[in-house]
Design a protein around this motif. Structure first.
Motif, PDB file in Angstrom:
ATOM      1  N   MET A  99      38.360  65.723  26.626  1.00 28.54           N
ATOM      2  CA  MET A  99      37.799  64.539  27.285  1.00 28.54           C
ATOM      3  C   MET A  99      38.856  63.806  27.985  1.00 28.54           C
ATOM      4  O   MET A  99      39.838  63.546  27.264  1.00 28.54           O
ATOM      5  N   ILE A 100      38.611  63.465  29.178  1.00 29.86           N
ATOM      6  CA  ILE A 100      39.453  62.499  30.054  1.00 29.86           C
ATOM      7  C   ILE A 100      38.809  61.298  29.790  1.00 29.86           C
ATOM      8  O   ILE A 100      37.571  60.935  30.266  1.00 29.86           O
ATOM      9  N   HIS A 101      39.268  60.192  29.537  1.00 29.50           N
ATOM     10  CA  HIS A 101      38.757  58.812  29.303  1.00 29.50           C
ATOM     11  C   HIS A 101      39.608  57.730  30.209  1.00 29.50           C
ATOM     12  O   HIS A 101      40.811  57.546  30.105  1.00 29.50           O
ATOM     13  N   ILE A 102      38.744  57.546  31.428  1.00 26.09           N
ATOM     14  CA  ILE A 102      39.208  56.211  32.119  1.00 26.09           C
ATOM     15  C   ILE A 102      38.741  54.945  31.707  1.00 26.09           C
ATOM     16  O   ILE A 102      37.364  55.030  31.655  1.00 26.09           O
ATOM     17  N   ARG A 103      39.488  53.949  31.589  1.00 28.55           N
ATOM     18  CA  ARG A 103      38.908  52.936  30.879  1.00 28.55           C
ATOM     19  C   ARG A 103      39.566  51.519  31.732  1.00 28.55           C
ATOM     20  O   ARG A 103      40.559  51.302  31.627  1.00 28.55           O
ATOM     21  N   ASN A 104      38.497  50.803  32.122  1.00 26.50           N
ATOM     22  CA  ASN A 104      38.804  49.336  32.840  1.00 26.50           C
ATOM     23  C   ASN A 104      39.937  49.479  33.943  1.00 26.50           C
ATOM     24  O   ASN A 104      40.810  48.477  33.970  1.00 26.50           O
ATOM     25  N   VAL A 105      40.031  50.559  34.685  1.00 26.00           N
ATOM     26  CA  VAL A 105      41.154  50.462  35.577  1.00 26.00           C
ATOM     27  C   VAL A 105      40.784  49.810  36.765  1.00 26.00           C
ATOM     28  O   VAL A 105      40.031  49.832  37.458  1.00 26.00           O
ATOM     29  N   THR A 106      41.924  48.961  37.122  1.00 21.48           N
ATOM     30  CA  THR A 106      42.054  47.874  38.393  1.00 21.48           C
ATOM     31  C   THR A 106      43.128  48.173  38.736  1.00 21.48           C
ATOM     32  O   THR A 106      44.390  48.043  38.439  1.00 21.48           O
ATOM     33  N   LYS A 107      43.145  48.112  40.100  1.00 21.30           N
ATOM     34  CA  LYS A 107      44.124  48.167  41.126  1.00 21.30           C
ATOM     35  C   LYS A 107      44.039  47.059  42.256  1.00 21.30           C
ATOM     36  O   LYS A 107      43.162  46.958  42.880  1.00 21.30           O
ATOM     37  N   THR A 108      45.321  46.264  42.396  1.00 21.96           N
ATOM     38  CA  THR A 108      44.862  45.275  43.477  1.00 21.96           C
ATOM     39  C   THR A 108      46.370  45.215  44.253  1.00 21.96           C
ATOM     40  O   THR A 108      47.282  46.046  43.794  1.00 21.96           O
ATOM     41  N   TYR A 109      46.389  44.956  45.529  1.00 25.78           N
ATOM     42  CA  TYR A 109      47.263  44.908  46.462  1.00 25.78           C
ATOM     43  C   TYR A 109      47.419  43.252  46.944  1.00 25.78           C
ATOM     44  O   TYR A 109      46.517  42.763  46.949  1.00 25.78           O
ATOM     45  N   GLY A 110      48.670  42.920  47.224  1.00 26.84           N
ATOM     46  CA  GLY A 110      48.846  41.676  47.790  1.00 26.84           C
ATOM     47  C   GLY A 110      48.780  40.537  46.590  1.00 26.84           C
ATOM     48  O   GLY A 110      48.544  40.724  45.141  1.00 26.84           O
ATOM     49  N   ARG A 111      49.041  39.240  46.785  1.00 28.85           N
ATOM     50  CA  ARG A 111      49.074  38.140  46.062  1.00 28.85           C
ATOM     51  C   ARG A 111      48.204  36.933  46.507  1.00 28.85           C
ATOM     52  O   ARG A 111      48.028  36.818  47.885  1.00 28.85           O
ATOM     53  N   ARG A 112      47.748  36.230  45.849  1.00 32.83           N
ATOM     54  CA  ARG A 112      46.991  35.136  46.099  1.00 32.83           C
ATOM     55  C   ARG A 112      45.891  35.080  47.059  1.00 32.83           C
ATOM     56  O   ARG A 112      45.048  35.929  46.937  1.00 32.83           O
ATOM     57  N   GLN A 113      45.969  34.343  48.126  1.00 34.13           N
ATOM     58  CA  GLN A 113      45.021  34.639  49.364  1.00 34.13           C
ATOM     59  C   GLN A 113      44.956  35.967  49.796  1.00 34.13           C
ATOM     60  O   GLN A 113      44.047  36.228  50.716  1.00 34.13           O
ATOM     61  N   ASN A 114      46.030  36.609  49.794  1.00 31.72           N
ATOM     62  CA  ASN A 114      46.184  38.258  50.363  1.00 31.72           C
ATOM     63  C   ASN A 114      45.837  39.101  49.286  1.00 31.72           C
ATOM     64  O   ASN A 114      45.874  40.360  49.537  1.00 31.72           O
ATOM     65  N   ARG A 115      44.962  38.863  48.268  1.00 38.57           N
ATOM     66  CA  ARG A 115      45.063  39.671  47.220  1.00 38.57           C
ATOM     67  C   ARG A 115      43.893  40.603  47.543  1.00 38.57           C
ATOM     68  O   ARG A 115      42.626  40.119  47.925  1.00 38.57           O
ATOM     69  N   PHE A 116      43.859  41.806  47.352  1.00 38.79           N
ATOM     70  CA  PHE A 116      42.683  42.669  47.820  1.00 38.79           C
ATOM     71  C   PHE A 116      42.693  43.833  46.467  1.00 38.79           C
ATOM     72  O   PHE A 116      43.474  44.239  45.798  1.00 38.79           O
ATOM     73  N   VAL A 117      41.425  43.697  46.010  1.00 41.41           N
ATOM     74  CA  VAL A 117      40.920  44.601  44.937  1.00 41.41           C
ATOM     75  C   VAL A 117      40.536  45.939  45.391  1.00 41.41           C
ATOM     76  O   VAL A 117      39.305  46.112  45.825  1.00 41.41           O
TER      77      VAL A 117
END
Length: 232
Positions: free
Chosen positions: A1-19
């Motif tokens: 079994m492969i478990h993917i848990r709560n994976v979050t990737k963002t780019y940039g910082r502050r007002q330029n932050r992109f999820v």
């Protein structure tokens, strides 16, 4: 079994932050074919890159077997990918000036397999994709379909537990693309590898046992029947 848990990737910082990926979790039984679907910019390729360790998310776990691959670093992660994963991309990424033999050899070199052990595996992989007659041919002389078959041979030469294919038929005509997908699903069945396919093609996705639809970095739907569900 492969478990993917709560994976979050963002780019940039502050007002330029992109999820790009927003707190995604799901499980995949081994040997399942999985389609990750969505429009351009939905996060589907970023999700594949996170699951495979090609990109490192800021948060979450990707547990394959007994390892959280997001905790692996440097050569340890490279070795794990070389031994356990195969990759196929839309643009083939074959080395045009190298022979088919040497293109397929690359994962085995990364895995530090001794040269005398490589030949048998390389020839077997080329045979599986019906390219035994192209062993010494330069990759630049191949057609688009042949280049993609060569990329598949390279992806399966180490008998990986996971195969990742990102829009694998995007640069092919419909007939060649269908033959490539027939080959991938046939290898999925025979090898028992888990197959992840990133695609916007609904017909291709419908051939997969599990279909995950991503929008704005989140899973909006999951459909299909996994092996585990069929056995219960």
């Amino acid at each position: 079994m492969i478990h993917i848990r709560n994976v979050t990737k963002t780019y940039g910082r502050r007002q330029n932050r992109f999820v790009a990926i927003d707190d995604i979790s799901f499980d995949v039984p081994e040997g399942t074919s999985v389609a990750i679907m969505g429009k351009s910019g939905s996060g589907k390729s970023t999700l594949m890159h996170a699951i495979s360790g090609l990109d490192r998310p800021q948060k979450g776990q990707v547990i394959i077997g007994d390892k959280d691959i997001l905790q692996l670093h440097g050569h340890e992660l490279d070795r794990f990918r070389a031994n356990e994963m195969g990759f196929i991309f839309q643009s083939f990424f074959v080395e045009g000036n190298a022979s088919c033999y040497h293109n397929v050899a690359l994962p085995l070199e990364i895995a530090r397999l001794r040269p005398w052990k490589r030949k048998k595996l390389i020839l077997e992989a080329l045979e599986k994709v019906e390219m035994s007659d192209k062993v010494h041919a330069p990759a630049r002389d191949l057609s688009g379909g042949q280049k993609q078959r060569l990329a598949i041979a390279r992806a399966i030469v180490n008998s990986p537990k996971l195969i990742f294919a990102d829009e694998p038929t995007g640069n092919l005509d419909s007939g060649t693309g269908e033959r490539i997908m027939d080959l991938l699903f046939d290898l999925n069945r025979k090898m028992g590898s888990t197959l992840f396919i990133v695609t916007h093609d609904a017909d291709l996705a419908n051939r997969c046992k599990l279909r995950i639809h991503v929008k704005d970095g989140r899973i909006v739907s999951m459909a299909g029947q996994t092996k585990k569900e069929k056995q219960s």
